[in-house]
Motif scaffolding. Structure first.
Motif, PDB file in Angstrom:
ATOM      1  N   LYS A 126       0.808  -1.224   0.000  1.00 28.94           N
ATOM      2  CA  LYS A 126       0.000   0.000   0.000  1.00 28.94           C
ATOM      3  C   LYS A 126       0.844   1.278   0.000  1.00 28.94           C
ATOM      4  CE  LYS A 126      -4.030  -2.158   1.003  1.00 28.94           C
ATOM      5  NZ  LYS A 126      -5.380  -1.782   0.685  1.00 28.94           N
ATOM      6  N   MET A 127       2.027   1.214   0.607  1.00 28.15           N
ATOM      7  CA  MET A 127       2.959   2.339   0.659  1.00 28.15           C
ATOM      8  C   MET A 127       4.357   1.745   0.755  1.00 28.15           C
ATOM      9  SD  MET A 127       1.240   4.949   3.471  1.00 28.15           S
ATOM     10  CE  MET A 127       2.311   6.347   3.220  1.00 28.15           C
ATOM     11  N   VAL A 128       5.358   2.545   0.388  1.00 25.05           N
ATOM     12  CA  VAL A 128       6.745   2.104   0.524  1.00 25.05           C
ATOM     13  C   VAL A 128       7.619   3.298   0.868  1.00 25.05           C
ATOM     14  CG1 VAL A 128       7.265   2.359  -1.937  1.00 25.05           C
ATOM     15  CG2 VAL A 128       8.600   0.772  -0.560  1.00 25.05           C
ATOM     16  N   SER A 129       8.641   3.039   1.649  1.00 24.73           N
ATOM     17  CA  SER A 129       9.621   4.047   2.020  1.00 24.73           C
ATOM     18  C   SER A 129      10.983   3.363   2.012  1.00 24.73           C
ATOM     19  CB  SER A 129       9.304   4.577   3.427  1.00 24.73           C
ATOM     20  OG  SER A 129      10.338   5.406   3.894  1.00 24.73           O
ATOM     21  N   ALA A 130      11.992   4.048   1.491  1.00 28.48           N
ATOM     22  CA  ALA A 130      13.311   3.429   1.401  1.00 28.48           C
ATOM     23  C   ALA A 130      14.406   4.413   1.801  1.00 28.48           C
ATOM     24  CB  ALA A 130      13.565   2.932  -0.023  1.00 28.48           C
ATOM     25  N   SER A 131      15.458   3.870   2.394  1.00 28.95           N
ATOM     26  CA  SER A 131      16.654   4.648   2.727  1.00 28.95           C
ATOM     27  C   SER A 131      17.863   3.758   2.487  1.00 28.95           C
ATOM     28  CB  SER A 131      16.599   5.105   4.188  1.00 28.95           C
ATOM     29  OG  SER A 131      16.847   4.018   5.054  1.00 28.95           O
ATOM     30  N   GLU A 132      19.035   4.233   2.865  1.00 29.85           N
ATOM     31  CA  GLU A 132      20.255   3.449   2.693  1.00 29.85           C
ATOM     32  C   GLU A 132      20.247   2.168   3.513  1.00 29.85           C
ATOM     33  OE1 GLU A 132      23.479   5.936   3.846  1.00 29.85           O
ATOM     34  OE2 GLU A 132      23.291   7.229   2.109  1.00 29.85           O
ATOM     35  N   VAL A 133      19.535   2.181   4.629  1.00 33.13           N
ATOM     36  CA  VAL A 133      19.595   1.041   5.551  1.00 33.13           C
ATOM     37  C   VAL A 133      18.259   0.355   5.798  1.00 33.13           C
ATOM     38  CG1 VAL A 133      21.637   1.909   6.754  1.00 33.13           C
ATOM     39  CG2 VAL A 133      19.363   2.550   7.570  1.00 33.13           C
ATOM     40  N   LYS A 134      17.171   0.872   5.195  1.00 31.10           N
ATOM     41  CA  LYS A 134      15.868   0.271   5.481  1.00 31.10           C
ATOM     42  C   LYS A 134      14.907   0.464   4.322  1.00 31.10           C
ATOM     43  CE  LYS A 134      13.096   2.168   8.676  1.00 31.10           C
ATOM     44  NZ  LYS A 134      12.481   2.470   9.980  1.00 31.10           N
ATOM     45  N   VAL A 135      14.125  -0.578   4.058  1.00 37.98           N
ATOM     46  CA  VAL A 135      12.990  -0.477   3.153  1.00 37.98           C
ATOM     47  C   VAL A 135      11.778  -0.925   3.965  1.00 37.98           C
ATOM     48  CG1 VAL A 135      11.891  -1.285   1.035  1.00 37.98           C
ATOM     49  CG2 VAL A 135      14.379  -0.989   1.099  1.00 37.98           C
ATOM     50  N   SER A 136      10.753  -0.084   4.012  1.00 41.69           N
ATOM     51  CA  SER A 136       9.531  -0.411   4.742  1.00 41.69           C
ATOM     52  C   SER A 136       8.365  -0.417   3.770  1.00 41.69           C
ATOM     53  CB  SER A 136       9.254   0.609   5.844  1.00 41.69           C
ATOM     54  OG  SER A 136      10.276   0.588   6.817  1.00 41.69           O
ATOM     55  N   VAL A 137       7.454  -1.362   3.976  1.00 45.39           N
ATOM     56  CA  VAL A 137       6.243  -1.434   3.179  1.00 45.39           C
ATOM     57  C   VAL A 137       5.040  -1.529   4.100  1.00 45.39           C
ATOM     58  CG1 VAL A 137       7.323  -2.448   1.140  1.00 45.39           C
ATOM     59  CG2 VAL A 137       6.431  -3.952   2.914  1.00 45.39           C
ATOM     60  N   ILE A 138       3.931  -0.968   3.648  1.00 41.67           N
ATOM     61  CA  ILE A 138       2.667  -1.080   4.362  1.00 41.67           C
ATOM     62  C   ILE A 138       1.838  -2.127   3.629  1.00 41.67           C
ATOM     63  CG2 ILE A 138       0.541   0.111   5.051  1.00 41.67           C
ATOM     64  CD1 ILE A 138       3.027   1.059   6.598  1.00 41.67           C
ATOM     65  N   VAL A 139       1.348  -3.115   4.400  1.00 39.93           N
ATOM     66  CA  VAL A 139       0.565  -4.227   3.857  1.00 39.93           C
ATOM     67  C   VAL A 139      -0.672  -4.419   4.724  1.00 39.93           C
ATOM     68  CG1 VAL A 139       2.636  -5.371   2.944  1.00 39.93           C
ATOM     69  CG2 VAL A 139       1.782  -5.995   5.219  1.00 39.93           C
ATOM     70  N   PRO A 140      -1.649  -5.173   4.241  1.00 45.18           N
ATOM     71  CA  PRO A 140      -2.800  -5.484   5.097  1.00 45.18           C
ATOM     72  C   PRO A 140      -2.347  -6.231   6.358  1.00 45.18           C
ATOM     73  CG  PRO A 140      -3.292  -6.008   2.815  1.00 45.18           C
ATOM     74  CD  PRO A 140      -1.825  -5.708   2.886  1.00 45.18           C
ATOM     75  N   GLN A 141      -2.891  -5.838   7.487  1.00 46.53           N
ATOM     76  CA  GLN A 141      -2.467  -6.427   8.759  1.00 46.53           C
ATOM     77  C   GLN A 141      -2.716  -7.929   8.822  1.00 46.53           C
ATOM     78  OE1 GLN A 141      -2.778  -4.171  12.367  1.00 46.53           O
ATOM     79  NE2 GLN A 141      -3.812  -5.889  13.353  1.00 46.53           N
ATOM     80  N   ASP A 142      -3.811  -8.401   8.237  1.00 41.87           N
ATOM     81  CA  ASP A 142      -4.091  -9.830   8.324  1.00 41.87           C
ATOM     82  C   ASP A 142      -3.097 -10.664   7.503  1.00 41.87           C
ATOM     83  OD1 ASP A 142      -5.077  -9.078   5.846  1.00 41.87           O
ATOM     84  OD2 ASP A 142      -7.055  -9.980   6.133  1.00 41.87           O
ATOM     85  N   GLU A 143      -2.237  -9.998   6.738  1.00 45.06           N
ATOM     86  CA  GLU A 143      -1.202 -10.708   5.979  1.00 45.06           C
ATOM     87  C   GLU A 143       0.201 -10.367   6.477  1.00 45.06           C
ATOM     88  OE1 GLU A 143      -2.322 -11.197   1.678  1.00 45.06           O
ATOM     89  OE2 GLU A 143      -3.635  -9.518   2.202  1.00 45.06           O
ATOM     90  N   MET A 144       0.280  -9.717   7.644  1.00 45.54           N
ATOM     91  CA  MET A 144       1.558  -9.262   8.193  1.00 45.54           C
ATOM     92  C   MET A 144       2.534 -10.412   8.420  1.00 45.54           C
ATOM     93  SD  MET A 144       2.261  -7.188  11.749  1.00 45.54           S
ATOM     94  CE  MET A 144       1.796  -8.572  12.812  1.00 45.54           C
TER      95      MET A 144
END
Length: 159
Positions: A126-144
């Motif tokens: 649903k969303m993504v954020s990236a840096s040199e040391v981390k990539v984060s994604v937002i996903v449905p909680q029931d599929e966490m």
């Protein structure tokens, strides 16, 4: 560089809410003031994604913790006119999965592998954020947990 040198850990966080604010025109948007008023009220904003394109009304989406949701919505709606936005919308039932490791900036393809693996599992990002040391994604909680396990496997990490 091997996978385990690049990606060290998969972490996850439940109960994330995405708030989206829409504007008629970029020139009338007070995006800095949105985040200032939330900060003044001790509301921590995590991931932020702004979209401004010709011919499309601008939006900014950001994530907050579930326990700050009602207060955030109340503050934004009370300040709607001064902040200049046309609508505020939200999505609940989300989770954040983060892949961390040193040197990810030097290892091309980490984000592509994340998208490919989650896509193969039919888990929408649903969303993504990236840096040199981390990539984060937002996903449905029931599929966490499924998403976290898939990414553990993708990067050959020990569970």
């Amino acid at each position: 560089m091997g996978n385990n040198l690049m990606v060290r850990k998969v972490a996850y966080e439940a109960d994330v809410i995405r708030l989206t604010i829409g504007y008629d025109f970029y020139e009338t948007a007070s995006i800095a003031e949105v985040f200032s008023i939330l900060a003044d009220n001790h509301i921590n904003v995590d991931m932020i994604v702004q979209s401004v394109m010709d011919g499309v009304k601008p939006i900014v989406s950001f994530t907050i913790a579930k326990e700050k949701f009602a207060e955030s919505l109340r503050i934004l709606e009370a300040s709607k006119v001064s902040l200049g936005f046309q609508f505020a919308d939200f999505e609940v039932g989300l989770a954040k999965i983060s892949i961390t490791g040193s040197g990810m900036v030097f290892g091309p393809g980490v984000a592509a592998r994340i998208f490919a693996r989650l896509g193969k599992g039919h888990i929408p990002v649903k969303m993504v954020s990236a840096s040199e040391v981390k990539v984060s994604v937002i996903v449905p909680q029931d599929e966490m947990m499924q998403a976290a396990n898939m990414l553990h496997d993708e990067f050959a990490l020990i569970h």
